[in-house]
Scaffold this motif. Structure first.
Motif, PDB file in Angstrom:
ATOM      1  N   UNK A  62     -44.284 -11.893 -20.681  1.00  0.00           N
ATOM      2  CA  UNK A  62     -45.020 -10.549 -21.328  1.00  0.00           C
ATOM      3  C   UNK A  62     -46.406 -10.369 -20.639  1.00  0.00           C
ATOM      4  N   UNK A  63     -47.400 -11.199 -19.754  1.00  0.00           N
ATOM      5  CA  UNK A  63     -48.723 -10.758 -18.967  1.00  0.00           C
ATOM      6  C   UNK A  63     -48.268 -10.359 -17.547  1.00  0.00           C
ATOM      7  N   UNK A  64     -47.280 -10.435 -17.129  1.00  0.00           N
ATOM      8  CA  UNK A  64     -46.303 -10.123 -15.370  1.00  0.00           C
ATOM      9  C   UNK A  64     -45.558  -8.462 -16.260  1.00  0.00           C
ATOM     10  N   UNK A 127     -45.466  -8.732  -8.549  1.00  0.00           N
ATOM     11  CA  UNK A 127     -44.192  -8.237  -7.660  1.00  0.00           C
ATOM     12  C   UNK A 127     -43.204  -9.315  -7.268  1.00  0.00           C
ATOM     13  N   UNK A 128     -42.171  -8.455  -7.395  1.00  0.00           N
ATOM     14  CA  UNK A 128     -41.272  -9.700  -7.044  1.00  0.00           C
ATOM     15  C   UNK A 128     -40.653 -10.181  -5.752  1.00  0.00           C
ATOM     16  N   UNK A 149     -39.391 -10.902 -12.578  1.00  0.00           N
ATOM     17  CA  UNK A 149     -38.671  -9.365 -11.818  1.00  0.00           C
ATOM     18  C   UNK A 149     -37.905  -9.116 -12.378  1.00  0.00           C
ATOM     19  N   UNK A 150     -37.995  -9.032 -13.357  1.00  0.00           N
ATOM     20  CA  UNK A 150     -36.787  -9.042 -14.636  1.00  0.00           C
ATOM     21  C   UNK A 150     -38.504  -7.989 -16.013  1.00  0.00           C
ATOM     22  N   UNK A 151     -39.670  -9.104 -15.716  1.00  0.00           N
ATOM     23  CA  UNK A 151     -40.580  -8.685 -16.282  1.00  0.00           C
ATOM     24  C   UNK A 151     -41.246  -7.288 -15.659  1.00  0.00           C
TER      25      UNK A 151
END
Length: 307
Positions: A62-64, A127-128, A149-151
């Motif tokens: 959630x933070x990401x 950043x992914x 990466x999804x988030x």
């Protein structure tokens, strides 16, 4: 010096001094510390299903998401605001607005702020490409990397969506903050710019968060988000004229999804392939060259009597 000499006789003092000097030389040859004074965290497991049962994992995801949303909202809004300020049709001044320098500060400054805020929760990837580099270095598990990466991608889409919702007319008119290869530059140049730019960023991330650096340079306080933010700032100064500066696949994807124009989609692959290659090179360079990961592994293999 006179006090020391007064305690030693001439011969005894010289012999002890020589012994100390010899010890100093030996320590210097082996490094500033004779023993390992830091601890590398154990490699993250490739698959860690236990993470899925912990609230801390979902809190980090959630933070990401929120961090990437805020990052895209502020930075894309800055880009659009600058373009409206220099628009001659609106009475703008070509030399007005924040300029490229201001845009670079917006991106670098937001990374500094958001990494500072989320580092203790999710690691502050945002950043992914950073997540991918840390995954290759076994700093995060595959499960965490995929979810991050999804988030990040969803957060970027949401962030740009907010910009369009608040400034729809300006958003479409001024390009939506989408990354595109600038006219006059070849695909190879654009790809190279993204590879090198992402290498600078991910290399800085590894260096700023290195436990060895923290232990041995403890007398030089290092606030990790600061060099990371400056790396983003400097790369933007160099590559905005070429690609608009991606170095963050989520940032590029979010803008492309909401802007939804052919040019942005045609160039989208550059902003995924380039950053992932740059991140992989940075991970290899830091882990296997600077930290001598391959040499350590070979030494461990040779010292194991069962091998």
């Amino acid at each position: 010096m006179e006090v020391v000499v007064s305690k030693w006789d001439a011969e005894g003092g010289k012999s002890k001094l020589k012994a100390l000097m010899a010890k100093d030389v030996e320590v210097a040859e082996r490094g500033s510390f004779s023993a390992k004074d830091y601890h590398d965290p154990p490699p993250a497991p490739l698959f860690d299903s236990v993470e899925l049962t912990k609230w801390s994992f979902y809190r980090a995801v959630i933070a990401e998401f929120i961090a990437t949303l805020l990052f895209l909202y502020i930075t894309v809004l800055t880009v659009i605001g600058y373009k409206s300020q220099i628009d001659a049709d609106l009475g703008g001044d070509a030399c007005g607005g924040v300029g490229i320098l201001g845009i670079a500060w917006a991106f670098g400054g937001m990374i500094f702020i958001l990494v500072y805020c989320t580092a203790g929760i999710s690691g502050g990837h945002i950043n992914p490409a950073v997540t991918f580099g840390l995954f290759l270095a076994r700093k995060v598990s595959l499960v965490r990397a995929v979810m991050y990466i999804v988030a990040q991608s969803l957060g970027a889409i949401a962030g740009v969506g907010l910009v369009k919702a608040f400034q729809k007319s300006y958003y479409t008119k001024y390009g939506g903050g989408a990354n595109e290869l600038a006219d006059g530059y070849s695909t190879g140049v654009g790809l190279a710019a993204e590879i090198i730019g992402t290498f600078v960023l991910v290399y800085t991330v590894f260096s700023a968060t290195d436990p060895k650096r923290s232990a041995r340079d403890s007398h030089v306080p290092v606030l990790a988000p600061l060099p990371i933010g400056f790396a983003v700032f400097m790369v933007h100064l160099a590559t905005i004229p070429i690609t608009g500066t991606g170095i963050n696949p989520a940032r590029s994807l979010g803008a492309a999804v909401i802007y939804d124009k052919k040019k942005a989609w045609d160039d989208q692959w550059i902003f995924w392939v380039g950053p992932f290659i740059g991140a992989a090179i940075a991970a290899f360079y830091h882990q296997f060259i600077l930290r001598a990961g391959a040499v350590k592994a070979l030494g461990s293999f040779r010292s194991n009597p069962h091998n």
